[in-house]
Design a protein around this motif. Sequence first.
Motif, PDB file in Angstrom:
ATOM      1  N   SER A   1       0.863  -1.181   0.000  1.00  0.00           N
ATOM      2  CA  SER A   1       0.000   0.000   0.000  1.00  0.00           C
ATOM      3  C   SER A   1       0.898   1.228   0.000  1.00  0.00           C
ATOM      4  N   GLN A   2       0.277   2.390  -0.109  1.00  0.00           N
ATOM      5  CA  GLN A   2       1.077   3.607  -0.155  1.00  0.00           C
ATOM      6  C   GLN A   2       0.296   4.791   0.368  1.00  0.00           C
ATOM      7  N   ASP A   3       1.038   5.806   0.741  1.00  0.00           N
ATOM      8  CA  ASP A   3       0.478   7.101   1.102  1.00  0.00           C
ATOM      9  C   ASP A   3       1.229   8.119   0.256  1.00  0.00           C
ATOM     10  N   PRO A   4       0.718   8.433  -0.935  1.00  0.00           N
ATOM     11  CA  PRO A   4       1.440   9.336  -1.835  1.00  0.00           C
ATOM     12  C   PRO A   4       1.713  10.709  -1.221  1.00  0.00           C
ATOM     13  N   ALA A   5       0.823  11.173  -0.366  1.00  0.00           N
ATOM     14  CA  ALA A   5       1.029  12.477   0.258  1.00  0.00           C
ATOM     15  C   ALA A   5       2.293  12.501   1.112  1.00  0.00           C
ATOM     16  N   LYS A   6       2.639  11.338   1.639  1.00  0.00           N
ATOM     17  CA  LYS A   6       3.854  11.228   2.456  1.00  0.00           C
ATOM     18  C   LYS A   6       5.033  10.696   1.653  1.00  0.00           C
ATOM     19  N   GLY A   7       4.789  10.312   0.410  1.00  0.00           N
ATOM     20  CA  GLY A   7       5.861   9.729  -0.386  1.00  0.00           C
ATOM     21  C   GLY A   7       6.365   8.438   0.230  1.00  0.00           C
ATOM     22  N   THR A   8       5.461   7.662   0.771  1.00  0.00           N
ATOM     23  CA  THR A   8       5.829   6.452   1.511  1.00  0.00           C
ATOM     24  C   THR A   8       4.971   5.281   1.069  1.00  0.00           C
ATOM     25  N   PHE A   9       5.578   4.110   0.969  1.00  0.00           N
ATOM     26  CA  PHE A   9       4.801   2.914   0.718  1.00  0.00           C
ATOM     27  C   PHE A   9       5.183   1.833   1.719  1.00  0.00           C
ATOM     28  N   TYR A  10       4.320   0.827   1.811  1.00  0.00           N
ATOM     29  CA  TYR A  10       4.379  -0.124   2.904  1.00  0.00           C
ATOM     30  C   TYR A  10       4.241  -1.559   2.402  1.00  0.00           C
ATOM     31  N   LEU A  11       4.697  -2.476   3.222  1.00  0.00           N
ATOM     32  CA  LEU A  11       4.433  -3.891   3.001  1.00  0.00           C
ATOM     33  C   LEU A  11       3.941  -4.458   4.327  1.00  0.00           C
ATOM     34  N   GLN A  12       2.654  -4.757   4.371  1.00  0.00           N
ATOM     35  CA  GLN A  12       2.071  -5.394   5.539  1.00  0.00           C
ATOM     36  C   GLN A  12       2.182  -6.894   5.361  1.00  0.00           C
ATOM     37  N   MET A  13       2.794  -7.555   6.308  1.00  0.00           N
ATOM     38  CA  MET A  13       3.031  -8.993   6.213  1.00  0.00           C
ATOM     39  C   MET A  13       2.305  -9.680   7.359  1.00  0.00           C
ATOM     40  N   ASN A  14       1.324 -10.500   7.015  1.00  0.00           N
ATOM     41  CA  ASN A  14       0.542 -11.240   8.002  1.00  0.00           C
ATOM     42  C   ASN A  14       0.768 -12.737   7.827  1.00  0.00           C
ATOM     43  N   SER A  15       0.401 -13.480   8.836  1.00  0.00           N
ATOM     44  CA  SER A  15       0.521 -14.944   8.802  1.00  0.00           C
ATOM     45  C   SER A  15       1.910 -15.366   8.339  1.00  0.00           C
ATOM     46  N   LEU A  16       2.912 -14.753   8.937  1.00  0.00           N
ATOM     47  CA  LEU A  16       4.287 -14.994   8.503  1.00  0.00           C
ATOM     48  C   LEU A  16       4.701 -16.442   8.738  1.00  0.00           C
ATOM     49  N   LYS A  17       5.517 -16.931   7.814  1.00  0.00           N
ATOM     50  CA  LYS A  17       6.020 -18.302   7.872  1.00  0.00           C
ATOM     51  C   LYS A  17       7.543 -18.264   7.956  1.00  0.00           C
ATOM     52  N   ARG A  18       8.126 -19.358   8.380  1.00  0.00           N
ATOM     53  CA  ARG A  18       9.584 -19.414   8.480  1.00  0.00           C
ATOM     54  C   ARG A  18      10.230 -19.119   7.148  1.00  0.00           C
ATOM     55  N   GLU A  19       9.595 -19.576   6.067  1.00  0.00           N
ATOM     56  CA  GLU A  19      10.176 -19.367   4.745  1.00  0.00           C
ATOM     57  C   GLU A  19      10.107 -17.918   4.271  1.00  0.00           C
ATOM     58  N   ASP A  20       9.465 -17.063   5.035  1.00  0.00           N
ATOM     59  CA  ASP A  20       9.472 -15.634   4.727  1.00  0.00           C
ATOM     60  C   ASP A  20      10.728 -14.946   5.252  1.00  0.00           C
ATOM     61  N   THR A  21      11.528 -15.673   6.013  1.00  0.00           N
ATOM     62  CA  THR A  21      12.761 -15.108   6.544  1.00  0.00           C
ATOM     63  C   THR A  21      13.684 -14.689   5.412  1.00  0.00           C
ATOM     64  N   ALA A  22      14.076 -13.427   5.416  1.00  0.00           N
ATOM     65  CA  ALA A  22      14.905 -12.878   4.341  1.00  0.00           C
ATOM     66  C   ALA A  22      15.234 -11.420   4.656  1.00  0.00           C
ATOM     67  N   THR A  23      16.104 -10.849   3.833  1.00  0.00           N
ATOM     68  CA  THR A  23      16.297  -9.409   3.844  1.00  0.00           C
ATOM     69  C   THR A  23      15.362  -8.810   2.807  1.00  0.00           C
ATOM     70  N   TYR A  24      14.583  -7.848   3.226  1.00  0.00           N
ATOM     71  CA  TYR A  24      13.581  -7.235   2.362  1.00  0.00           C
ATOM     72  C   TYR A  24      14.063  -5.857   1.893  1.00  0.00           C
ATOM     73  N   TYR A  25      13.847  -5.598   0.610  1.00  0.00           N
ATOM     74  CA  TYR A  25      14.262  -4.336   0.017  1.00  0.00           C
ATOM     75  C   TYR A  25      13.071  -3.673  -0.674  1.00  0.00           C
ATOM     76  N   CYS A  26      12.963  -2.371  -0.528  1.00  0.00           N
ATOM     77  CA  CYS A  26      11.983  -1.636  -1.312  1.00  0.00           C
ATOM     78  C   CYS A  26      12.697  -1.034  -2.527  1.00  0.00           C
ATOM     79  N   ALA A  27      11.924  -0.797  -3.570  1.00  0.00           N
ATOM     80  CA  ALA A  27      12.474  -0.230  -4.795  1.00  0.00           C
ATOM     81  C   ALA A  27      11.416   0.629  -5.469  1.00  0.00           C
ATOM     82  N   ALA A  28      11.862   1.661  -6.145  1.00  0.00           N
ATOM     83  CA  ALA A  28      10.925   2.572  -6.815  1.00  0.00           C
ATOM     84  C   ALA A  28      11.649   3.329  -7.914  1.00  0.00           C
ATOM     85  N   GLY A  29      10.860   3.996  -8.749  1.00  0.00           N
ATOM     86  CA  GLY A  29      11.480   4.786  -9.805  1.00  0.00           C
ATOM     87  C   GLY A  29      10.469   5.282 -10.805  1.00  0.00           C
ATOM     88  N   PRO A  30      10.934   5.857 -11.884  1.00  0.00           N
ATOM     89  CA  PRO A  30      10.059   6.388 -12.907  1.00  0.00           C
ATOM     90  C   PRO A  30       9.653   5.301 -13.898  1.00  0.00           C
TER      91      PRO A  30
END
Length: 122
Positions: free
Chosen positions: A70-99
């Motif tokens: 999701s995102q809040d364009p007014a704040k120039g911010t976006f999010y990743l809500q992660m629910n029901s997490l599993k062991r296999e979700d273990t990782a380093t997470y990176y956000c990315a954006a651009g034109p």
Amino acid sequence: QGHLVQSGGGSVQAGGSLRLSCAAAGYTYNPNCLAWFRQAPGKEREKVAAIEKELITNYADSVKGRFTISQDPAKGTFYLQMNSLKREDTATYYCAAGPRSSVTRACVLLYWGQGAQVTVSS
């Protein structure tokens, strides 16, 4: 110079939730080219969620129904809500954006966050 600043992450037990945030700075925020990736040790980087043209969201099959971008364009911010997490979700997470490329109309992910560790234990 444009960049992304991540926050969030941490350790959680399986079944728990976490939220990652990514704040854009130094460039014109584009609400149509946003993505979250993850990389676990010994594995290739995987795109887990994205907001692309016309604000359409896409998810990897492995996280569909559990993660929400999701995102809040007014704040120039976006999010990743992660629910029901599993062991296999273990990782380093990176956000990315651009034109969007004026030629191909594809997203060009010029800016990347610094990464946030997510560890899910059973």
